[in-house]
Every structure is written in C-alpha cells, then in structure tokens.
Design a protein around this motif. Sequence first.
Motif, PDB file in Angstrom:
ATOM      1  N   SER A   1     -44.938  46.088  31.686  1.00 22.68           N
ATOM      2  CA  SER A   1     -44.292  46.083  30.048  1.00 22.68           C
ATOM      3  C   SER A   1     -43.667  44.875  29.258  1.00 22.68           C
ATOM      4  O   SER A   1     -43.683  45.429  28.567  1.00 22.68           O
ATOM      5  N   SER A   2     -44.349  43.737  30.306  1.00 24.23           N
ATOM      6  CA  SER A   2     -42.745  42.727  29.624  1.00 24.23           C
ATOM      7  C   SER A   2     -44.735  41.586  28.810  1.00 24.23           C
ATOM      8  O   SER A   2     -43.924  40.727  28.298  1.00 24.23           O
ATOM      9  N   VAL A   3     -45.585  42.173  28.716  1.00 26.35           N
ATOM     10  CA  VAL A   3     -46.776  41.590  28.286  1.00 26.35           C
ATOM     11  C   VAL A   3     -47.500  42.647  27.580  1.00 26.35           C
ATOM     12  O   VAL A   3     -48.445  43.186  28.175  1.00 26.35           O
ATOM     13  N   PRO A   4     -47.071  42.975  26.489  1.00 24.48           N
ATOM     14  CA  PRO A   4     -47.830  43.892  25.188  1.00 24.48           C
ATOM     15  C   PRO A   4     -48.817  43.437  24.654  1.00 24.48           C
ATOM     16  O   PRO A   4     -48.684  42.341  24.932  1.00 24.48           O
TER      17      PRO A   4
ATOM     18  N   VAL B   1     -58.000  32.591  32.448  1.00 23.28           N
ATOM     19  CA  VAL B   1     -59.253  32.339  32.884  1.00 23.28           C
ATOM     20  C   VAL B   1     -58.199  31.528  34.091  1.00 23.28           C
ATOM     21  O   VAL B   1     -57.772  30.137  33.670  1.00 23.28           O
ATOM     22  N   PHE B   2     -57.837  31.629  35.636  1.00 24.88           N
ATOM     23  CA  PHE B   2     -57.231  31.182  36.467  1.00 24.88           C
ATOM     24  C   PHE B   2     -58.347  29.928  37.177  1.00 24.88           C
ATOM     25  O   PHE B   2     -59.406  30.190  38.033  1.00 24.88           O
ATOM     26  N   ARG B   3     -57.277  28.315  37.853  1.00 24.01           N
ATOM     27  CA  ARG B   3     -58.328  27.909  38.478  1.00 24.01           C
ATOM     28  C   ARG B   3     -57.542  27.589  39.391  1.00 24.01           C
ATOM     29  O   ARG B   3     -56.452  27.627  39.332  1.00 24.01           O
ATOM     30  N   THR B   4     -58.668  27.053  40.480  1.00 22.58           N
ATOM     31  CA  THR B   4     -58.047  26.321  41.365  1.00 22.58           C
ATOM     32  C   THR B   4     -58.504  24.619  41.519  1.00 22.58           C
ATOM     33  O   THR B   4     -59.856  24.755  41.356  1.00 22.58           O
ATOM     34  N   ASP B   5     -56.895  24.009  42.597  1.00 21.94           N
ATOM     35  CA  ASP B   5     -57.435  23.370  43.270  1.00 21.94           C
ATOM     36  C   ASP B   5     -58.221  22.868  44.799  1.00 21.94           C
ATOM     37  O   ASP B   5     -59.088  21.596  45.226  1.00 21.94           O
ATOM     38  N   GLY B   6     -58.908  23.588  45.084  1.00 17.53           N
ATOM     39  CA  GLY B   6     -58.988  24.023  46.863  1.00 17.53           C
ATOM     40  C   GLY B   6     -57.806  23.562  47.997  1.00 17.53           C
ATOM     41  O   GLY B   6     -57.793  23.309  48.748  1.00 17.53           O
ATOM     42  N   SER B   7     -56.743  23.149  47.388  1.00 20.50           N
ATOM     43  CA  SER B   7     -55.544  22.774  48.214  1.00 20.50           C
ATOM     44  C   SER B   7     -54.474  23.565  47.972  1.00 20.50           C
ATOM     45  O   SER B   7     -52.930  22.878  47.746  1.00 20.50           O
ATOM     46  N   GLY B   8     -54.354  24.581  47.462  1.00 25.02           N
ATOM     47  CA  GLY B   8     -52.779  26.193  47.311  1.00 25.02           C
ATOM     48  C   GLY B   8     -52.982  25.306  45.964  1.00 25.02           C
ATOM     49  O   GLY B   8     -51.786  26.462  45.309  1.00 25.02           O
ATOM     50  N   GLY B   9     -53.085  25.048  45.035  1.00 23.19           N
ATOM     51  CA  GLY B   9     -53.289  25.211  43.608  1.00 23.19           C
ATOM     52  C   GLY B   9     -53.025  25.607  42.322  1.00 23.19           C
ATOM     53  O   GLY B   9     -54.150  26.057  43.343  1.00 23.19           O
ATOM     54  N   LEU B  10     -53.057  26.549  41.689  1.00 16.84           N
ATOM     55  CA  LEU B  10     -52.526  27.687  40.601  1.00 16.84           C
ATOM     56  C   LEU B  10     -52.502  26.495  39.576  1.00 16.84           C
ATOM     57  O   LEU B  10     -51.524  26.443  39.463  1.00 16.84           O
TER      58      LEU B  10
ATOM     59  N   ALA C   1     -53.104  35.849  27.104  1.00 16.68           N
ATOM     60  CA  ALA C   1     -53.176  34.748  28.483  1.00 16.68           C
ATOM     61  C   ALA C   1     -51.880  33.732  28.491  1.00 16.68           C
ATOM     62  O   ALA C   1     -51.016  33.778  30.199  1.00 16.68           O
ATOM     63  N   GLU C   2     -50.781  33.507  27.718  1.00 16.34           N
ATOM     64  CA  GLU C   2     -49.741  32.378  27.870  1.00 16.34           C
ATOM     65  C   GLU C   2     -48.472  33.050  28.337  1.00 16.34           C
ATOM     66  O   GLU C   2     -48.083  32.763  29.406  1.00 16.34           O
TER      67      GLU C   2
ATOM     68  N   VAL D   1     -46.947  34.601  35.899  1.00 18.66           N
ATOM     69  CA  VAL D   1     -47.265  34.008  37.423  1.00 18.66           C
ATOM     70  C   VAL D   1     -46.408  32.895  38.179  1.00 18.66           C
ATOM     71  O   VAL D   1     -46.542  32.484  38.786  1.00 18.66           O
ATOM     72  N   GLY D   2     -45.681  32.494  36.695  1.00 13.78           N
ATOM     73  CA  GLY D   2     -45.948  31.026  37.402  1.00 13.78           C
ATOM     74  C   GLY D   2     -46.744  30.098  37.406  1.00 13.78           C
ATOM     75  O   GLY D   2     -45.936  29.227  38.273  1.00 13.78           O
TER      76      GLY D   2
END
Length: 381
Positions: free
Chosen positions: A120-123, A135-144, A167-168, A174-175
């Motif tokens: 409930s913290s994201v209305p 839209v989440f992105r990865t770098d192939g080395s554990g980065g998000l 989105a923000e 997620v951090g």
Amino acid sequence: MNDHIAGRHARRGLNRRGFLAAAGLTVAGAAIATTTQGRAGAVGAADAFRIPAEDVRHTRTWMAWPDRTAIWGSGLGGVQADIALIARTIAKYEPVVMCANSAGAAKARSMCGSAVTILSSVPVDDCWMRDTGPVFRTDGSGGLDAVGLGFNGWGNKQTHAKDALVAERIASYVGVPFTYAGLVGEGGAIEQDGNGTLMATRSSLVNRNRNPGMSESELGAAMCDAYGASKVIWFDGIRGQDITDDHVDATSRFLAPGKALVQMPLASDNDAYANDARRQYQVLSMSTTATGSAMTVTTLQGPDYNKIRSTNQNFLASYANYYLCNGAVISAHFGDTTADGAAKATLARLYPDRVIEQLNIDRLGTGGGGIHCVTQQQPIA
C-alpha cells in the motif's frame, strides 16, 4: 471525458472508450518497415544495461489493484475479480506484489489471498502496470536498474497523477537506480527481444499527445538508449481509435531474437485492426534483427468474434497478450472453443517447457486490456 470503462485495445467498435468521434480516424500511412539506430544503454548506470527478453527468470511480478468507480463504474467488481485471478495464478509460479491504495488494500488481500503480497506504499490510479511500472534492466553481471517511460495517461486521456509516479516508487522500493527515459510512452507500446531489436507502432509513440516535436529517428534513438537496443522495427499502427493508440503487445510479440509472433484475424475480418495485424505480419516478414538476421514470423490465429462470450464492442480478444512467468504462460480464453484450443496448442508448441494457463478474464477484456497489460516482470539480475 468519460472514464467509465478503461477501454484500451478493442477489436470491433471504432470507439474503445467513448472519448473520440469516429469521423476522420484512419490507419496512418503505408506499412513499410523502417529502422532506427541508437546508442545501446545510454540511460542509467552503464552502457551494458539492457532490458532482457521476457522469458528470462523473474524475481517477481508487479501488478496494480484498481479501486476507482470513476474509471470502471459498475464493472469495477468484475475487473477486480479478474485481476485477483491473474495474480493468484501467477503466484503459483513466482512471487506477485500488488500495489494498492490504502483504502483498497484490505479488499485486495481478501480477493488475492495470502500468496500475493499487497503493497500500500505505492498508490495507483488504475490496473495497467505494464504501462505505468518501471522497465527493469540487467547488465549480465548481477546489476539491476530501472527506467521510467514518463507515463502521461496515454496522452492525457485519463487521470494519472498517482500512476505517473508508480515506476519511480517501485524502483525506490526495490532499491535500484532509476532514470526517466528520453521519451513519453508505455511498456505495452514497445516490445524487446533482449538482443538489440525493438518493435513498436508509430501511432502510439510518434504522436504529439506523448512526444510533441520529436521525430521518428529521435524517438527511436531514445527508445534504444532506454532499452539497451540498436534497432527499432516500426509499424504504422492506428491513431485515435483507442486510448493507447494501438499498442503493439496486443498483436505482435517477440519469441526470441529473430523470432516473432503475430495474432492474425479471420480471412473474413476487414476492420482497421484486422488490416493492421496483416500489415504488422508483412513488415516483420521483411525485417531483419539488429544483428542482421532475417525475422521468422509465427502466426497465432485469433478467435471468431461471433463465437466469443462477450458481446461488448470494446472487448479485446487477444491471445497474443499473454504473460510469461517462471515456468508458465498465462493466457486467456474467450469462448470460441475451437480457437481457444488452437491458441493453447500453439503456445504449448512455442513454449514446450512451460505450463499453459488459460483464464477467463472477460471483465478485464471488456475494458480493452489483457493479461500482459496488467503485469510487469522484474527479472533476476
């Protein structure tokens, strides 16, 4: 504007939500494929970041709980039931987090069950997490990291003060680092293969209601920067006949790099959306990927609208608007038993290692959306 029904992708009527007159609405231009080159991954922490294909493993699925009668009217309860069904089904395969307003959180918990986390913290204003979420992105080395597409209510057609911040706020929860892309759009407007190639409709993005003053080449470059891609396959699409201006994810999807799927109409269908699907198939069949490989295009036969359960003119009967989660394909059935069975068989052939779940989401479909429209994946970094 009447927000009574949040129609997004209707198939039969000219007017998917009642906010536009039918006069003067046409399919834009000739269906010729053009491409746009961009700098891969220029938005965010590093050039190596890109949005992966949707079939990678997920950490979780993000969804949003609708609770506004101003948008859904008397149909709100049915739509909530469909959202809850989708969430419970996905939760059999991977974690689901449902963003809900404080006032609607208790009902969301009751209808979704204990397997779904209610946040409930994201209305939110509405349920279309594909368009409002990061839209989440990865770098192939554990980065998000995460990118926001500057959601503006599909060109200021619907209230979106809360949805514009979803989105923000999810990225913050997620951090992970968050950046806004250099364009305004929605997740359902852009399909990615995770290997440098995108596809989208001009009608949704090269549109002054989202990106006034931006050329197609400028938009393509911004999309490639955000998604970590280098090529856009453009379709003309259809302007002004639905709230999304014809999102690509109701018709065409990537199966893998160099492989795509298009939901095709019956041979007897001759409305704007049937012709749009045929054009998308033609464009893809003549296109190449970012690496220069020819595209292989699979067809998915759509249903007979005279045989489906719904008689609503705004109804979206898109098998192609399925969602991939860990170990399963979450799709829909519409009451045309022959077409429903054939669609399930096609998806089983395309995804042989996944369970095919077909759901009755007719109340959501009456709002012009589908399962892909209300979900957003968070890939494992």
